[in-house]
Design a protein around this motif. Structure first.
Motif, PDB file in Angstrom:
ATOM      1  N   ASN A  71      -7.289  -3.409  10.203  1.00 39.21           N
ATOM      2  CA  ASN A  71      -6.934  -4.151  11.431  1.00 39.21           C
ATOM      3  C   ASN A  71      -5.706  -3.754  12.030  1.00 39.21           C
ATOM      4  N   GLY A  85      -4.532 -13.207   8.609  1.00 39.83           N
ATOM      5  CA  GLY A  85      -5.191 -12.828   7.046  1.00 39.83           C
ATOM      6  C   GLY A  85      -6.403 -13.419   7.227  1.00 39.83           C
ATOM      7  N   GLU A 132      -6.021  -4.540   4.668  1.00 42.62           N
ATOM      8  CA  GLU A 132      -5.703  -4.521   6.228  1.00 42.62           C
ATOM      9  C   GLU A 132      -5.210  -3.311   6.805  1.00 42.62           C
ATOM     10  N   MET A 183       0.388  -9.241   8.697  1.00 45.37           N
ATOM     11  CA  MET A 183      -0.857  -9.261   8.075  1.00 45.37           C
ATOM     12  C   MET A 183      -0.671  -9.478   6.663  1.00 45.37           C
ATOM     13  N   ASN A 187       1.702  -4.891   7.162  1.00 45.55           N
ATOM     14  CA  ASN A 187       0.886  -5.199   6.269  1.00 45.55           C
ATOM     15  C   ASN A 187       1.601  -5.286   4.778  1.00 45.55           C
ATOM     16  N   HIS A 222      -2.898  -9.690   3.041  1.00 38.89           N
ATOM     17  CA  HIS A 222      -4.504  -9.300   2.619  1.00 38.89           C
ATOM     18  C   HIS A 222      -5.236 -10.591   1.973  1.00 38.89           C
TER      19      HIS A 222
END
Length: 356
Positions: free
Chosen positions: A116, A193, A113, A99, A130, A101
């Protein structure tokens, strides 16, 4: 969802009464006399709202969170946070989800993030990484608004393509270290993202295909993404690319002036690391894609067009359009029922991306 008609797309730009009431009562105001104040004016209100999120903080009994330093190609390092299900991987192993951001390549951090990644680790049994990539410190319009903060990590040299390369380096590091992270990327490898992070996800999904990443990215989560720069719109579809200038009611972006994103990020105009829509290798063979797009968002039309070009190239897509709502509405107004629905849709969409 079938291809949207133009009437459906345009109709999605009408503000819903619920949303208007919310943003008139609590406007999104991002301002400051210098960049530090500007960042704070964005981050502080979001922090105060996180108690309203479906997961408001760490859930240590269900998700383990650890910080790691990832080496980059230029000899420095970036920080990532890894989320693992405490109960262990599901049968077949934990898929890997990367992920990236949001924040327009000049703001944002790991907290963007957190929600999520916690949801995906808890609900999907995934290992999530992340990524806190480097992003640009730039002066915005008006030029005198910010002073240079030399002690900040947001330095001018962190312009394009440093951030996207950081994310690629983090992706390769995560694959190489997947046993340590408790991940089985061959079970599924998704990158995703929102906004600027959605751009990075789209770019790296194509880069995965082009460089024959092993295992490959199998799904891309494109949430209110930047995927077609206003400088690069093909003439034959220019009449369909209207939302950047016509969607002036969005309470977060409030309309994008031509070149505003480009001036901030400083990309090479025709680079495939910036413009996934006009990728020189086309889109055939790209990973399937899940879109979440907002009707009031100035970025709406490019997502609609990117969904279409992917489908025309044989790529499987899933598209959710939130008519009457604006850019990042679910983070700024988490108390709305539409925001709760959005978050539920996010998990459903990621589950779909991970289906074989």
């Amino acid at each position: 969802m079938a291809h949207l008609t133009r009437e459906e797309v345009l109709g999605s730009g009408e503000v819903t009464p619920e949303y208007r009431k919310a943003f008139e009562a609590r406007p999104v105001e991002i301002s400051g006399s210098n960049f530090s104040e500007y960042r704070t004016s964005r981050a502080a209100p979001l922090e105060k709202l996180r108690h309203l999120y479906p997961i408001s903080g760490p859930i240590s009994d269900q998700v383990k969170e650890t910080l790691h330093e990832v080496p980059t190609r230029d000899g420095t390092s970036i920080r990532v946070k890894v989320y693992q299900p405490v109960s262990g991987p599901p049968e077949g192993g934990s898929p890997l989800i990367m992920m990236y951001h949001e924040g327009g390549w000049c703001m944002g951090d790991l907290t963007d993030e957190d929600l999520n990644c916690r949801m995906f680790a808890r609900g999907l049994g995934a290992t999530c990484v992340n990524v806190e990539y480097r992003y640009v410190y730039s002066q915005l319009d008006p030029p005198c608004l910010f002073t240079m903060l030399r002690e900040s990590r947001l330095a001018p040299e962190n312009q394009f393509p440093i951030g996207v390369n950081d994310c690629w380096d983090a992706l390769k590091w995560s694959i190489a270290n997947s046993p340590m992270l408790g991940a089985t990327p061959s079970r599924g490898l998704v990158d995703g993202g929102a906004s600027a992070g959605g751009n990075i996800a789209a770019v790296l999904a194509l880069r995965s295909r082009d460089e024959k990443l092993d295992p490959p990215v199998t799904g891309q989560y494109l949430c209110v993404p930047v995927v077609l720069p206003d400088t690069n719109v093909p003439a034959h579809i220019s009449h369909l690319y209207q939302s950047r200038t016509s969607n002036i009611s969005d309470p977060v972006l409030k309309g994008l002036s031509p070149g505003s994103v480009e001036a901030m990020y400083g990309p090479e105009t025709n680079s495939p690391l910036w413009d996934p829509f006009n990728h020189p290798g086309g889109h055939q063979g790209a990973a399937k894609a899940f879109f979440q797009v907002c009707g009031l968002d100035p970025l709406r039309d490019e997502a609609v067009l990117y969904d279409r070009v992917l489908r025309e190239s044989g790529v499987l897509t899933r598209f959710e359009l939130y008519g009457g709502y604006g850019h990042m509405f679910w983070t700024n107004y988490p108390e709305l029922q539409a925001s709760k629905d959005f978050v539920e849709d996010t998990v459903k969409g990621l589950r779909w991306l991970l289906e074989r």
